[in-house]
Design a protein around this motif. Structure first.
Motif, PDB file in Angstrom:
ATOM      1  N   ARG A 137      46.820  75.830  26.721  1.00 18.16           N
ATOM      2  CA  ARG A 137      46.379  74.557  26.146  1.00 18.16           C
ATOM      3  C   ARG A 137      47.224  74.188  24.932  1.00 18.16           C
ATOM      4  NH1 ARG A 137      43.555  73.594  21.953  1.00 18.16           N
ATOM      5  NH2 ARG A 137      42.687  75.702  21.785  1.00 18.16           N
ATOM      6  N   ALA A 164      50.596  73.153  26.018  1.00 16.83           N
ATOM      7  CA  ALA A 164      50.548  71.806  26.596  1.00 16.83           C
ATOM      8  C   ALA A 164      50.507  70.746  25.509  1.00 16.83           C
ATOM      9  CB  ALA A 164      49.330  71.685  27.511  1.00 16.83           C
ATOM     10  N   GLU A 208      50.649  68.680  31.897  1.00 16.94           N
ATOM     11  CA  GLU A 208      49.557  68.688  32.869  1.00 16.94           C
ATOM     12  C   GLU A 208      49.530  70.001  33.646  1.00 16.94           C
ATOM     13  OE1 GLU A 208      46.348  67.864  35.136  1.00 16.94           O
ATOM     14  OE2 GLU A 208      47.040  66.850  33.319  1.00 16.94           O
ATOM     15  N   ARG A 239      47.964  72.634  31.507  1.00 16.48           N
ATOM     16  CA  ARG A 239      46.518  72.474  31.362  1.00 16.48           C
ATOM     17  C   ARG A 239      45.772  73.008  32.591  1.00 16.48           C
ATOM     18  NH1 ARG A 239      45.864  69.954  26.749  1.00 16.48           N
ATOM     19  NH2 ARG A 239      47.344  68.350  26.080  1.00 16.48           N
TER      20      ARG A 239
END
Length: 384
Positions: free
Chosen positions: A307, A310, A322, A325
């Motif tokens: 995360r 990202a 994306e 994630r």
């Protein structure tokens, strides 16, 4: 519809269902007759309980398998008025349709998630989840056939379609080399202002390298001990206890051993582990060397790493962000195998490193040939 299901008291009990006596399976039409029964079970619930007991040492697997067994037993008796041991191939065709669209009390959102009246579905199962559910059930039926309890496995007749038929497709849930390099670089930018920040940084830094370099599964990493790293003929190896207690050995690089030494020294331990120490390979969140991280904690830490990575890509590479994630712990295992294949590692060695039962499974990680085929087929115009 009442769902008389109670939570198991312990792994050896594993299943508690109240089924009508007429539907308990003692007179099932698919019961094996005349052979030697290998398990002490007279009813379907007793037989399923013994199958589940085989997985008492794997809590995550046990929970997943128990869920599918409960769903099938209740559906068979409630929807068809049949015991599990009377189900036919036609019945399982109906069951697959039911999994795609459970209705009424089965997925009633007002019912609790736990307890005897809980709902058994949150909604329709995806194609992949249906395939997984039926695979688990087929494993149960095969076990009962081998045990001399059932005469045959109706799901053995199932035609491979959809996700099952596409199993030979190249694996897609992995990070390419550039994204993996970005993940490593992003962790180095984490704050280390407080002692807790620094501890979290060191643990996360070590954990993702361990998972990537060794291809360990989540439970394997959570249960690994420092003493599982050992030398043979001057080279480092990691002893792994995997699915079903299967043991294996994974080659370990000098670079990864340096990362392990760094992590251990940070926690006040000797750089290299000894063969008789009890320290965990990845210590608990509190940094206690005698306590392991849980598999859930391993998963959450890796998700946080992805995360944060990202977030750093959000404006410059939307597609990459994306992908990160969506990524999870198992993506690191896929990335390990894919990158080893890209580097030209012998497929037989990758199979041993990943501890795949079949080399066909390992073959889905071969991407280089596809990359070359694309390059040779799609001739991009030269830039002026």
């Amino acid at each position: 519809m009442s769902l008389p299901v109670t939570a198991p008291e312990s792994p050896d009990i594993a299943l508690s269902l109240a089924l009508p006596a007429a539907l308990d399976g003692r007179a099932g039409t698919n019961r094996a007759r005349g052979g030697h029964l290998q398990i002490a079970a007279d009813s379907d619930v007793e037989a399923v309980r013994l199958w589940l007991a085989e997985y008492a040492g794997s809590p995550h697997t046990l929970r997943s398998y128990r869920r599918e067994a409960v769903r099938l037993l209740l559906w068979a008796t409630r929807a068809l008025g049949k015991p599990l041991s009377s189900l036919t191939r036609e019945d399982f065709l109906l069951y697959e349709q039911f999994l795609a669209a459970p209705t009424g009390d089965w997925a009633d959102p007002t019912r609790p998630r736990r307890g005897g009246t809980r709902r058994l579905f949150d909604g329709p199962l995806s194609e992949r989840s249906r395939h997984q559910a039926l695979g688990i059930v087929s494993g149960l039926l095969s076990y009962l056939v081998s045990a001399g309890y059932l005469a045959g496995n109706p799901l053995a007749l199932r035609r491979r379609t959809g996700a099952a038929a596409r199993r030979t497709r190249r694996i897609e849930r992995y990070l390419d080399h550039a994204l993996w390099d970005h993940v490593l670089a992003s962790v180095e930018q984490w704050p280390r202002i407080t002692a807790r920040d620094h501890q979290h940084y060191e643990r996360s830094r070590w954990l993702i390298r361990l998972l990537y370099q060794t291809g360990l599964r989540v439970s394997e990493a959570a249960n690994a001990k420092a003493a599982d790293f050992y030398q043979r003929r001057g080279k480092w190896w990691l002893h792994v206890v995997g699915k079903g207690g299967a043991e294996g050995e994974v080659p370990v690089s000098v670079a990864l051993m340096a990362d392990l030494a760094r992590y251990r020294v940070f926690h006040g331990l000797a750089p290299m582990p000894s063969g008789n120490e009890t320290a965990a390979a990845v210590m608990s969140v509190a940094g206690d060397p005698c306590r392991h991280l849980t598999p859930a904690a391993v998963y959450l830490i890796v998700k946080e790493v992805f995360r944060r990575a990202a977030d750093m890509l959000e404006t410059g590479d939307v597609a990459g962000a994306e992908t990160l994630r969506r990524a999870s712990t198992h993506w690191l295992r896929h990335s390990a195998a894919s990158h080893q294949a890209d580097a030209g590692t012998d497929l037989r060695f990758i199979q041993k490193n990943m501890r795949h039962a079949s080399i066909q499974t390992t073959g889905i990680y071969l991407h280089a040939e596809d990359d070359q085929r694309h390059t040779d087929t799609v001739r991009e115009p030269e830039q002026n």
